[in-house]
Enzyme design. Structure first.
Site, PDB file in Angstrom:
ATOM      1  N   VAL A   9       0.868  -1.174   0.000  1.00 52.32           N
ATOM      2  CA  VAL A   9       0.000   0.000   0.000  1.00 52.32           C
ATOM      3  C   VAL A   9       0.904   1.223   0.000  1.00 52.32           C
ATOM      4  CG1 VAL A   9      -1.984  -1.085   1.109  1.00 52.32           C
ATOM      5  CG2 VAL A   9      -0.178  -0.076   2.523  1.00 52.32           C
ATOM      6  N   SER A  10       0.372   2.339  -0.486  1.00 50.88           N
ATOM      7  CA  SER A  10       1.205   3.534  -0.646  1.00 50.88           C
ATOM      8  C   SER A  10       1.429   4.294   0.650  1.00 50.88           C
ATOM      9  CB  SER A  10       0.583   4.474  -1.684  1.00 50.88           C
ATOM     10  OG  SER A  10       0.536   3.836  -2.940  1.00 50.88           O
ATOM     11  N   THR A  11       0.435   4.284   1.533  1.00 54.31           N
ATOM     12  CA  THR A  11       0.565   5.022   2.794  1.00 54.31           C
ATOM     13  C   THR A  11       0.039   4.169   3.946  1.00 54.31           C
ATOM     14  OG1 THR A  11      -1.641   6.017   2.720  1.00 54.31           O
ATOM     15  CG2 THR A  11       0.127   7.180   1.544  1.00 54.31           C
ATOM     16  N   GLN A  14      -3.708   3.605   4.268  1.00 53.74           N
ATOM     17  CA  GLN A  14      -4.394   2.616   3.449  1.00 53.74           C
ATOM     18  C   GLN A  14      -4.347   1.245   4.138  1.00 53.74           C
ATOM     19  OE1 GLN A  14      -2.173   3.168  -0.227  1.00 53.74           O
ATOM     20  NE2 GLN A  14      -3.925   4.223  -1.134  1.00 53.74           N
ATOM     21  N   THR A  38       4.809   1.777   1.053  1.00 57.44           N
ATOM     22  CA  THR A  38       5.685   2.714   0.353  1.00 57.44           C
ATOM     23  C   THR A  38       5.082   3.078  -0.978  1.00 57.44           C
ATOM     24  OG1 THR A  38       7.933   3.041  -0.528  1.00 57.44           O
ATOM     25  CG2 THR A  38       7.008   0.837  -0.724  1.00 57.44           C
TER      26      THR A  38
END
Length: 200
Positions: A9-11, A14, A38
């Protein structure tokens, strides 16, 4: 043969629960699931979770992901990761995309990915070449002498644009005929001038 899982996941805001549940339902053991929180802008092999997975994986294993886009920031990055895994004898299965090299349909999907990645490379090259041609038409000269401030500024601008699109420093530098070290040297020089100007 083991099934290894990977989620990204990006953050931290999430939730990877959907990915995790899909992997567990597919038969992946929780202890064999590796995760990253990341941005997709980082190449897959530079992410800590993926690094651990690659260290842990052995020939004959199969990497299972919820969707193939969890592997990379672009088609090119995804394909590079797939090729790396295949080179080590590790298979890939993507649950949502139906990609499984063990099946004829899965192999077809991987071939389509490779074709699309080549197309993406060509588009990037065309855009960069068009940008260089436009810069030349406006009087910018490329190549030596590298000390020409206008040339350096133009190249740094192109590099900055390509970095914003997700290319690595080395890739962006190569597009303008520099090594990564040369790029960093020019960036530091520009930053030094800016700092000196602020001091006055």
């Amino acid at each position: 043969m083991r099934m290894l899982g990977y989620t990204r996941v990006s953050t931290a805001a999430q939730d990877a629960r959907l990915q995790l549940d899909s992997l567990l339902s597919a038969g992946v053991q929780r202890r064999d699931i590796f995760s990253d929180v990341t941005s997709g802008s980082r190449d897959a092999v530079k992410r800590p979770g993926m690094k651990k997975l690659l260290d842990y994986a052995e020939a004959g294993d199969t990497l299972v992901v919820w969707r193939v886009d969890r592997l990379g920031r672009s088609l090119i990055d995804v394909l590079n990761t797939v090729n790396l895994l295949q080179g080590w004898g590790v298979g890939l299965r993507s649950i949502s995309d139906g990609i499984d090299p063990a099946t004829s349909t899965g192999r077809l999907m991987l071939n389509m990915l490779a074709t699309l990645a080549d197309y993406e490379r060509e588009l990037i090259t065309e855009r960069v070449n068009a940008g260089i041609a436009a810069a030349k038409a406006n009087g910018t000269r490329f190549g030596r002498p590298l000390g020409d401030p206008s040339v350096i500024a133009s190249k740094l601008q192109i590099v900055q644009q390509e970095r914003a699109k997700g290319r690595t420093a080395a890739e962006a530098a190569k597009l303008v005929g520099w090594s990564r070290a040369t790029l960093y040297r020019h960036q530091q020089a520009v930053q030094g001038v800016a700092t000196a100007t602020q001091d006055f």
